[in-house]
Structures are given as structure tokens and as C-alpha cells.
Design a protein around this motif. Structure first.
Motif, short mmCIF file in Angstrom:
data_model
loop_
_atom_site.label_atom_id
_atom_site.label_comp_id
_atom_site.label_asym_id
_atom_site.label_seq_id
_atom_site.Cartn_x
_atom_site.Cartn_y
_atom_site.Cartn_z
N SER A 505 0.84 -1.20 0.00
CA SER A 505 0.00 0.00 0.00
C SER A 505 0.87 1.25 0.00
O SER A 505 0.58 2.23 -0.70
N PHE A 506 1.95 1.22 0.77
CA PHE A 506 2.84 2.38 0.80
C PHE A 506 3.51 2.58 -0.55
O PHE A 506 3.65 3.72 -1.03
N ILE A 507 3.92 1.49 -1.19
CA ILE A 507 4.57 1.58 -2.50
C ILE A 507 3.63 2.21 -3.52
O ILE A 507 4.02 3.07 -4.32
N VAL A 508 2.37 1.80 -3.51
CA VAL A 508 1.40 2.35 -4.46
C VAL A 508 1.18 3.83 -4.21
O VAL A 508 1.20 4.65 -5.15
N ILE A 509 0.95 4.21 -2.96
CA ILE A 509 0.68 5.62 -2.64
C ILE A 509 1.88 6.49 -2.99
O ILE A 509 1.73 7.54 -3.63
N ARG A 510 3.07 6.07 -2.59
CA ARG A 510 4.26 6.88 -2.88
C ARG A 510 4.54 6.88 -4.37
O ARG A 510 5.03 7.88 -4.92
N GLY A 511 4.25 5.78 -5.07
CA GLY A 511 4.45 5.75 -6.51
C GLY A 511 3.55 6.73 -7.24
O GLY A 511 3.98 7.39 -8.19
N VAL A 512 2.31 6.86 -6.80
CA VAL A 512 1.38 7.81 -7.42
C VAL A 512 1.84 9.23 -7.16
O VAL A 512 1.76 10.11 -8.04
N ILE A 513 2.34 9.49 -5.95
CA ILE A 513 2.83 10.84 -5.63
C ILE A 513 4.06 11.18 -6.46
O ILE A 513 4.20 12.31 -6.97
N THR A 514 4.95 10.20 -6.64
CA THR A 514 6.16 10.44 -7.41
C THR A 514 5.86 10.60 -8.90
O THR A 514 6.48 11.42 -9.59
N ASP A 515 4.92 9.81 -9.42
CA ASP A 515 4.58 9.85 -10.85
C ASP A 515 3.07 10.07 -10.99
O ASP A 515 2.31 9.13 -11.31
N PRO A 516 2.60 11.28 -10.77
CA PRO A 516 1.15 11.54 -10.77
C PRO A 516 0.48 11.33 -12.13
O PRO A 516 -0.71 11.02 -12.17
N ILE A 517 1.23 11.48 -13.22
CA ILE A 517 0.61 11.29 -14.54
C ILE A 517 0.16 9.85 -14.71
O ILE A 517 -0.94 9.57 -15.20
N GLN A 518 1.05 8.90 -14.31
CA GLN A 518 0.66 7.49 -14.40
C GLN A 518 -0.54 7.20 -13.50
O GLN A 518 -1.45 6.46 -13.88
N GLY A 519 -0.53 7.78 -12.29
CA GLY A 519 -1.66 7.59 -11.39
C GLY A 519 -2.95 8.14 -11.98
O GLY A 519 -4.01 7.51 -11.85
N LEU A 520 -2.87 9.30 -12.61
CA LEU A 520 -4.06 9.89 -13.22
C LEU A 520 -4.58 9.02 -14.37
O LEU A 520 -5.79 8.84 -14.52
N ALA A 521 -3.66 8.47 -15.16
CA ALA A 521 -4.07 7.60 -16.27
C ALA A 521 -4.79 6.36 -15.76
O ALA A 521 -5.81 5.93 -16.34
N ILE A 522 -4.29 5.79 -14.67
CA ILE A 522 -4.95 4.61 -14.09
C ILE A 522 -6.33 4.98 -13.56
O ILE A 522 -7.30 4.23 -13.73
N LEU A 523 -6.44 6.15 -12.93
CA LEU A 523 -7.74 6.61 -12.43
C LEU A 523 -8.74 6.80 -13.57
O LEU A 523 -9.90 6.39 -13.47
N ILE A 524 -8.29 7.38 -14.67
CA ILE A 524 -9.18 7.60 -15.82
C ILE A 524 -9.65 6.27 -16.38
O ILE A 524 -10.85 6.08 -16.67
N LEU A 525 -8.73 5.31 -16.54
CA LEU A 525 -9.12 4.00 -17.04
C LEU A 525 -10.06 3.29 -16.07
O LEU A 525 -10.96 2.55 -16.50
N THR A 526 -9.87 3.51 -14.78
CA THR A 526 -10.78 2.93 -13.79
C THR A 526 -12.18 3.49 -13.94
O THR A 526 -13.17 2.74 -13.89
N LEU A 527 -12.29 4.77 -14.13
CA LEU A 527 -13.60 5.41 -14.32
C LEU A 527 -14.27 4.92 -15.60
O LEU A 527 -15.48 4.65 -15.63
N ILE A 528 -13.47 4.78 -16.66
CA ILE A 528 -14.02 4.25 -17.91
C ILE A 528 -14.50 2.81 -17.70
O ILE A 528 -15.56 2.41 -18.18
N GLY A 529 -13.69 2.04 -16.95
CA GLY A 529 -14.10 0.67 -16.65
C GLY A 529 -15.39 0.62 -15.86
O GLY A 529 -16.23 -0.26 -16.10
N TRP A 530 -15.58 1.55 -14.92
CA TRP A 530 -16.82 1.58 -14.14
C TRP A 530 -18.02 1.85 -15.05
O TRP A 530 -19.08 1.22 -14.91
N VAL A 531 -17.85 2.77 -16.01
CA VAL A 531 -18.94 3.08 -16.96
C VAL A 531 -19.27 1.85 -17.80
O VAL A 531 -20.44 1.49 -17.99
#
Length: 538
Positions: A505-531
Motif C-alpha cells: 500500500s505504501f509503494i502504491v501511494i508513494r508511486g502515485v505521488i512520485t509519478d502523478p501522470i501514471q496515477g491519473l491515467a490509471i484513475l481515468i481508465l478505472t472510471l471508464i471501466g466503471w462506466v
């Protein structure tokens, strides 16, 4: 490695949210540990039962399973990621520590997955663990993200490393333009996909050959480098002026704040975790094992022992031969190792070996992800045609394809119809998931065009460990759900899932903070997946 046969669609259970003439022949809902689950079983070859793991129905032996896992763990990453790891740590000693800690973290997760695999002994791996523990949406979301990001990015990085090492061997100056490297990577992805589309025998023979080559490559570097160190042929890290645990000579790196340094270590860890990846793959075909209760723990623990020892010994060997600055600057560490000790012939030999190892890793990845696509299709997550569930048999296949494409102009559909007709024998007689494999090859090629090694490793590292964290957390839910019912034959010590959950969990959270663009892309794909999920399962 023997590729297990894919069952026909008639063996899949009923999905209560979607019905068809095919679905009406499927079996009823599954009961796991006394908990009624009104969800599909996917591609199990066994009848639903809590003691499925105690009965041999499949064809995967211990050796087959070990070949599958090691085929993914020992891949292109170990011959390129040492450069990424070294680039984000201050010294060779800390790089080795990162490899050790990453391996131990993975092993705690792998030990937890053994219990999950025996508690939920069905094909699908993480998808099934999430579906049983949390419900249909997370099972869908895993398949969506895993296929759209995780394994597609993994195949893209392997293809890139293959192209770079092949260029060293055959290009006049060892360097090719970026667009040519990307074209070679794409051709490699489709070539290995085509081999797997020929049927199980071709894929299995390729996997067995590649596995032996990978193990020889890893341990030959380890043995030669450590032997060189013992004989004092090379000065090792002292050539660069570094002690094993010296401070970083770069003042900018040395003066980083604690939080920033931690981010650097997390980025380094993603490189190591990428190399250890593959330990979860055996869960995709757990139901195809002849004796899961006996072989699943042996497969995972043996694979982790071989990978952990091999990777650490190889890195120690590299640091004793190559200057630390060179390890940081160039990703062709195996080639540089050969050049340093044996000159041009050594560099050429290792470039060819790494290229072949990359093809082996692609072969194992293509096999595993093809199975997951079929599983997702049987679960109605993807179109039924991906898993050959769109009609009763090959007699209706051509009619279905032509009817589905009749609204489009012939110049767009003629090639698709030709491909469908040419692959009928493979899809229906040999049960090869041709459509799934070609879809995955296309997605991977997309990432080859857009990405680089470092960015892709971080991208799918975040997505992978998010789902691994959820899966291992689900293990506690399964234990609580069982209550006082008889325990299964395998139960991992509680500290394994606890350690894995905390650090992943720490690795994921710190990874998103370090590379926010990748985290944002995953979030967008998650929202598309929910739709998409809401549309498929209203």
C-alpha cells in the motif's frame, strides 16, 4: 510447459445478470466456504466444490507450473532493470538491499497467494480472488486494468529490451534510430503471439527451451562475476571510486530531503519488482493443475527461491565487474558485462542471449494473458467472441462474423472475415484464444509506440500492486468468512499478508505521488471501466 486445453463454453456456469441460449446450458452458482456466490465460475474444468484442489483434473504438473512462473520471472527485466535500480540509489550496496527487500516483499505476497489459490481453486487468478472477496465489479476492474495496462505494458517493455539488445548484436555501430527499435519490438510481439496461436505444442516447446536458456544466463553471470572477484581479476566497484555503502558523490542527490529520497527508493523498487513479476501467474491456471494442494506451494516457493538467489547473486556479480557509474548510465548491463570480461565476442554473445531470453518472457506472458482474456470473456466482462462463446460451434462462426460486420463497408470487413475463416481450425479444434492473443499484441504495440522502459515499468507497477494489495487484504475476509469451518490444508503465517499489505500500500501511494501522470491515467481508465461495467451489468 504443457498448455492446458481450454474448455468449451458449455462448461461455464451461469451469469445471473446476463443470459443467452448458450448461458442456459451452464451450471449454477458457486459456493465458496459455505458462502453463496451468485457469480460466474469462468473457465473451470472442475465441478464447483470446496475441495476441488484435492482432486486432479488438469494437465499442469509441478514442472509445467514452475516453467510458467520462472518463464515470467526470469525475463528481460533482470538484464535491464539493474540500471534503473542503480540510478535511484546512492551505492552498490543499497542497490543490492533494494533487490533483497523487494524479493522478500514479493515472497510474502506469493505465500499469501498460495492460500488464496487453494481457497479459490479456479482459473483466473487475481480476477477470481477479487470477485469472490469483493464482488463482481472488482473482478471486472482487474481484468480491465490488467489487460489494458499491466500485461500490455510488460510485453511492451520486453519488446523494447529485445530490440535494443538485438541492435547491439547486428547493427553496424550497435545503435538504431528509435523508430526502428520500436518496429523491431512490435514485430517480436506479433511473432511470439503467432507461435502461440499455432497451438499448445509450439508454445510449450518454445517455453521449455527458453527457460533453460534464462537460468543459464542468470547463473553464468553470477558465477563468472563472483569468480572474477575472488580471483581479483577485476577491482569491482572500486573502479568507480565507490565503496559498497558510500554516500552518493552527486551533491544534488546527497542533499535531497528524506521524502524525496524515499521516492527515489520506491522508483528503484519498481524496477526490482518488475523483475520478480510473474509469481502471481500460476493462479491463472490453478484449476488446470493435476494436484494443486501439493504442487501450488512447491511451484511458488521454488520459483521465488530461484529468482531471489539468482537476481541477488547476479547483481553482486555485476557490481564487482562494472563501475557503478556505468551501471547507472547504460541499461545493457549483461552486454557490458560480456564486453568488460571477454571483449567484443563476449558482448555479442550476451546480447544474443538476452534477446532470446526476451522472446522467452514474451512467450510466457502471451500464454498467461491469453488465458485471462478467455476467463474474462466467460465471465461476461469482455465480448463473448474473445472466448469463443459467441456461438454453439464452428458451424455458426462464419455466419456470426458476417452478420456482425454487415453494417460496415466491404473494404473494411473483408480482411477480418478472411482472418476469421483462416483461424477457425485453431479457435475451435485446438481451442487457441486467437482473438484474445491478437488483441493483447495490438495493445502492447500501442505502448511500444508511446512509452519508454522506465515510464512503462512505473505505470504497470502501480496498477499491479494496487490489485495485489486488494487480493491479499481479501485473504483476511476469506478467513473471517469461514469462521469455525474446518481449515484448509494450507494456511500461511499471518505476518506474511500483514507485511505485504503494509508495504505494498505504501509503494502504491508513494508511486502515485512520485509519478502523478501514471496515477491519473490509471484513475481515468478505472472510471471508464466503471462506466463499461454499469452498461454491461445494469
Amino acid at each position: 510447459m504443457t498448455t492446458p486445453p481450454l474448455p468449451s463454453s458449455s462448461s461455464s456456469p451461469t451469469n445471473p445478470r446476463a443470459s443467452s441460449s448458450v448461458d442456459s446450458q451452464r451450471s449454477g452458482p458457486l459456493h465458496i466456504d459455505g458462502q453463496a456466490q451468485a457469480v460466474p465460475l469462468v473457465i473451470d474444468q472442475t465441478s464447483p466444490s470446496s475441495n476441488t484442489q484435492d482432486r486432479g483434473y488438469g494437465s499442469l504438473t509441478f514442472t509445467n507450473g514452475l516453467a510458467l512462473v520462472l518463464g515470467l520471472q526470469i525475463g528481460s527485466g533482470i538484464f535491464s532493470a539493474p540500471s534503473q535500480v542503480s540510478n535511484h540509489v546512492p551505492s552498490p550496496g543499497m542497490a543490492v538491499v533494494v533487490w533483497l527487500l523487494a524479493g522478500m516483499l514479493v515472497w510474502t505476497g506469493a505465500a499469501s497467494f498460495i492460500e488464496l489459490g487453494l481457497a479459490i481453486p479456479r482459473n483466473g487468478g487475481v480476477q477470481e480472488y477479487l470477485r469472490v472477496c469483493y464482488g463482481e465489479f472488482l473482478g471486472f476492474l482487474f481484468s480491465w486494468i490488467w489487460i489494458a495496462i499491466s500485461k500490455a505494458c510488460a510485453n511492451a517493455t520486453i519488446g523494447i529490451v529485445f530490440a535494443e539488445n538485438l541492435a547491439i548484436a547486428f547493427a553496424s555501430n550497435g545503435i538504431l534510430p528509435t523508430w526502428q527499435l520500436k518496429m523491431i519490438a512490435i514485430l517480436a510481439i506479433f511473432a511470439i503471439t503467432s507461435i502461440n496461436c499455432l497451438g499448445s505444442i509450439a508454445g510449450a516447446r518454445a517455453a521449455n527451451t527458453f527457460l533453460l536458456l534464462k537460468i543459464l544466463a542468470i547463473f553464468s553471470i553470477a558465477a563468472i562475476g563472483i569468480g572474477v572477484s575472488i580471483l581479483r581479476i577485476s577491482h569491482g566497484s572500486q573502479q568507480s571510486g565507490h565503496e559498497w555503502f558510500a554516500e552518493d558523490p552527486d551533491p544534488l542527490r546527497r542533499n535531497m530531503g528524506t521524502w524525496t529520497k524515499l521516492g527515489e527508493y520506491i522508483t528503484a523498487a519498481f524496477g526490482a519488482l518488475f523483475c520478480y513479476g510473474g509469481w502471481e501467474t500460476i493462479g491463472f491456471v490453478a484449476a488446470d493443475m493435476t494436484d494443486p494442494a501439493h504442487d501450488l506451494p512447491r511451484v511458488i516457493n521454488t520459483a521465488m527461491g530461484v529468482a531471489l538467489s539468482g537476481f541477488i547473486l547476479m547483481n553482486i556479480s555485476l557490481f564487482t565487474v562494472l563501475p557503478f557509474e556505468q551501471m547507472r548510465e547504460k541499461s545493457f548491463v549483461a552486454v557490458n558485462f560480456g564486453l568488460q570480461l571477454f571483449g567484443l565476442p563476449g558482448g555479442l554473445i550476451y546480447s544474443l542471449i538476452v534477446s532470446l531470453v526476451c522472446l522467452g518472457a514474451l512467450n510466457a506472458n502471451v500464454f498467461a494473458i491469453g488465458r485471462l482474456c478467455v476467463t474474462a470473456s466467460k465471465s461476461h466482462y469482455f465480448p463473448k467472441i474473445i472466448g469463443n462463446g459467441h456461438c454453439f460451434g464452428r458451424e455458426g462462426d462464419s455466419l456470426y462474423t458476417r452478420k456482425a460486420l454487415q453494417r460496415y463497408p466491404p473494404f473494411l470487413t473483408s480482411g477480418i472475415i478472411w482472418f476469421a475463416e483462416k483461424t477457425e481450425d485453431l479457435r475451435w479444434d485446438k481451442q487457441v484464444p486467437v482473438y484474445a492473443m491478437m488483441m493483447n499484441a495490438s495493445i502492447a504495440s500501442f505502448y511500444v509506440v508511446l512509452g519508454s522502459f522506465d515510464s512503462l515499468v512505473t505505470f504497470f507497477g502501480i496498477s499491479e500492486y494496487f490489485f495485489f494489495f486488494l487480493s491479499v487484504t481479501g485473504l483476511f475476509m476469506l478467513r473471517r468468512r469461514r469462521g469455525k469451518t474446518p481449515e484448509r490444508s494450507y494456511r500461511t503465517p499471518t505476518f506474511n499478508p500483514v507485511i505485504f499489505c503494509v508495504f505494498s500500500s505504501f509503494i502504491v501511494i508513494r508511486g502515485v505521488i512520485t509519478d502523478p501522470i501514471q496515477g491519473l491515467a490509471i484513475l481515468i481508465l478505472t472510471l471508464i471501466g466503471w462506466v463499461v461495467f454499469r452498461r454491461r451489468f445494469p
